[in-house]
Design a protein around this motif. Structure first.
Motif, PDB file in Angstrom:
ATOM      1  N   SER A   1       0.687  -1.336   0.001  1.00  0.00           N
ATOM      2  CA  SER A   1      -0.019  -0.029   0.064  1.00  0.00           C
ATOM      3  C   SER A   1       0.760   1.217   0.049  1.00  0.00           C
ATOM      4  N   LEU A   2       1.861   1.167   0.794  1.00  0.00           N
ATOM      5  CA  LEU A   2       2.778   2.504   0.746  1.00  0.00           C
ATOM      6  C   LEU A   2       3.637   2.656  -0.510  1.00  0.00           C
ATOM      7  N   ALA A   3       3.998   1.408  -0.996  1.00  0.00           N
ATOM      8  CA  ALA A   3       4.700   1.411  -2.523  1.00  0.00           C
ATOM      9  C   ALA A   3       3.629   2.048  -3.465  1.00  0.00           C
ATOM     10  N   GLU A   4       2.319   1.647  -3.397  1.00  0.00           N
ATOM     11  CA  GLU A   4       1.529   2.194  -4.451  1.00  0.00           C
ATOM     12  C   GLU A   4       1.279   3.814  -4.280  1.00  0.00           C
ATOM     13  N   GLU A   5       1.768   4.192  -3.167  1.00  0.00           N
ATOM     14  CA  GLU A   5       1.892   5.803  -2.939  1.00  0.00           C
ATOM     15  C   GLU A   5       3.224   6.542  -3.336  1.00  0.00           C
ATOM     16  N   GLY A   6       4.194   5.586  -3.664  1.00  0.00           N
ATOM     17  CA  GLY A   6       5.260   6.162  -3.965  1.00  0.00           C
ATOM     18  C   GLY A   6       6.445   6.180  -2.805  1.00  0.00           C
ATOM     19  N   ILE A   7       5.934   5.424  -2.054  1.00  0.00           N
ATOM     20  CA  ILE A   7       6.771   5.160  -0.629  1.00  0.00           C
ATOM     21  C   ILE A   7       7.610   3.733  -0.835  1.00  0.00           C
ATOM     22  N   THR A   8       8.889   3.855  -1.433  1.00  0.00           N
ATOM     23  CA  THR A   8       9.427   2.560  -1.902  1.00  0.00           C
ATOM     24  C   THR A   8      10.267   1.615  -0.709  1.00  0.00           C
ATOM     25  N   ASN A   9      10.467   2.413   0.415  1.00  0.00           N
ATOM     26  CA  ASN A   9      11.294   2.075   1.493  1.00  0.00           C
ATOM     27  C   ASN A   9      10.420   2.192   2.780  1.00  0.00           C
ATOM     28  N   PRO A  10       9.499   1.466   3.420  1.00  0.00           N
ATOM     29  CA  PRO A  10       8.662   1.762   4.509  1.00  0.00           C
ATOM     30  C   PRO A  10       9.347   1.835   5.826  1.00  0.00           C
ATOM     31  N   ALA A  11      10.849   1.647   5.747  1.00  0.00           N
ATOM     32  CA  ALA A  11      11.386   1.441   6.914  1.00  0.00           C
ATOM     33  C   ALA A  11      12.220   3.208   7.199  1.00  0.00           C
ATOM     34  N   THR A  12      12.024   4.081   6.244  1.00  0.00           N
ATOM     35  CA  THR A  12      12.410   5.235   6.419  1.00  0.00           C
ATOM     36  C   THR A  12      11.960   6.116   7.106  1.00  0.00           C
ATOM     37  N   GLU A  13      12.433   7.110   7.786  1.00  0.00           N
ATOM     38  CA  GLU A  13      11.799   7.955   8.657  1.00  0.00           C
ATOM     39  C   GLU A  13      10.497   8.774   7.908  1.00  0.00           C
ATOM     40  N   TYR A  14       9.403   8.820   8.693  1.00  0.00           N
ATOM     41  CA  TYR A  14       8.296   9.663   8.273  1.00  0.00           C
ATOM     42  C   TYR A  14       8.597  11.000   8.726  1.00  0.00           C
ATOM     43  N   GLY A  15       8.287  11.912   7.636  1.00  0.00           N
ATOM     44  CA  GLY A  15       8.340  13.321   8.007  1.00  0.00           C
ATOM     45  C   GLY A  15       6.943  13.822   8.406  1.00  0.00           C
ATOM     46  N   VAL A  16       7.126  14.089   9.820  1.00  0.00           N
ATOM     47  CA  VAL A  16       5.852  14.412  10.598  1.00  0.00           C
ATOM     48  C   VAL A  16       5.418  15.910  10.290  1.00  0.00           C
ATOM     49  N   SER A  17       6.485  16.809   9.800  1.00  0.00           N
ATOM     50  CA  SER A  17       5.988  18.143   8.966  1.00  0.00           C
ATOM     51  C   SER A  17       5.295  18.264   7.707  1.00  0.00           C
ATOM     52  N   SER A  18       5.619  17.194   7.126  1.00  0.00           N
ATOM     53  CA  SER A  18       5.498  17.282   5.568  1.00  0.00           C
ATOM     54  C   SER A  18       4.124  16.962   5.014  1.00  0.00           C
ATOM     55  N   ILE A  19       3.479  17.873   4.702  1.00  0.00           N
ATOM     56  CA  ILE A  19       2.090  17.455   4.333  1.00  0.00           C
ATOM     57  C   ILE A  19       2.096  16.594   3.244  1.00  0.00           C
ATOM     58  N   GLY A  20       3.063  16.409   2.219  1.00  0.00           N
ATOM     59  CA  GLY A  20       2.813  15.232   1.331  1.00  0.00           C
ATOM     60  C   GLY A  20       3.064  13.977   1.905  1.00  0.00           C
ATOM     61  N   ASP A  21       3.939  13.725   2.733  1.00  0.00           N
ATOM     62  CA  ASP A  21       4.225  12.580   3.587  1.00  0.00           C
ATOM     63  C   ASP A  21       2.725  12.062   4.325  1.00  0.00           C
ATOM     64  N   LYS A  22       2.106  13.172   4.661  1.00  0.00           N
ATOM     65  CA  LYS A  22       0.889  13.029   5.649  1.00  0.00           C
ATOM     66  C   LYS A  22      -0.356  12.387   4.396  1.00  0.00           C
ATOM     67  N   ARG A  23      -0.441  13.097   3.126  1.00  0.00           N
ATOM     68  CA  ARG A  23      -1.145  12.660   2.476  1.00  0.00           C
ATOM     69  C   ARG A  23      -0.992  11.364   1.898  1.00  0.00           C
ATOM     70  N   LYS A  24       0.259  10.811   1.595  1.00  0.00           N
ATOM     71  CA  LYS A  24       0.524   9.682   1.280  1.00  0.00           C
ATOM     72  C   LYS A  24       0.078   8.637   2.207  1.00  0.00           C
ATOM     73  N   ILE A  25       0.356   9.010   3.424  1.00  0.00           N
ATOM     74  CA  ILE A  25       0.036   7.928   4.510  1.00  0.00           C
ATOM     75  C   ILE A  25      -1.658   7.860   4.515  1.00  0.00           C
ATOM     76  N   TYR A  26      -2.414   8.713   4.421  1.00  0.00           N
ATOM     77  CA  TYR A  26      -3.866   8.782   4.555  1.00  0.00           C
ATOM     78  C   TYR A  26      -4.473   8.258   3.109  1.00  0.00           C
ATOM     79  N   SER A  27      -3.814   8.265   1.980  1.00  0.00           N
ATOM     80  CA  SER A  27      -4.011   7.805   0.724  1.00  0.00           C
ATOM     81  C   SER A  27      -3.757   6.025   1.216  1.00  0.00           C
TER      82      SER A  27
END
Length: 90
Positions: free
Chosen positions: A24-50
């Motif tokens: 599910s994360l890869a489908e949103e463009g996050i190829t390595n789920p073990a990398t750090e999540y950017g708490v302040s990044s709106i783009g990262d938040k949208r990817k998680i919600y998607s």
């Protein structure tokens, strides 16, 4: 916090394997789920919600994954196995 941990927070109570969550994360463009999540990044938040929405749609489209609930005088069980799939519209 890692991406996969953040997705697990968003989908509490839904048990999927880490591999399924990674897809599910890869489908949103996050190829390595073990990398750090950017708490302040709106783009990262949208990817998680998607990704979470994708998981919820997966559960909704598979009634066998749904639980049976029973309260004092009300029970919800035996979901219709042949119900139509939820279609996403933009």
């Amino acid at each position: 916090m890692k991406y996969i941990e953040r997705l697990q927070l968003e989908t509490k109570g839904i048990t999927f394997s880490p591999n399924e969550l990674s897809i599910s994360l890869a489908e949103e463009g996050i190829t390595n789920p073990a990398t750090e999540y950017g708490v302040s990044s709106i783009g990262d938040k949208r990817k998680i919600y998607s990704a979470a929405l994708s998981i919820l749609n997966s559960v909704a489209n598979n009634p066998l994954l749904m639980k049976s609930y029973k309260e004092d005088d009300i029970s919800v069980s035996d979901f219709k196995p042949n119900q139509s799939r939820i279609e996403l519209t933009n």
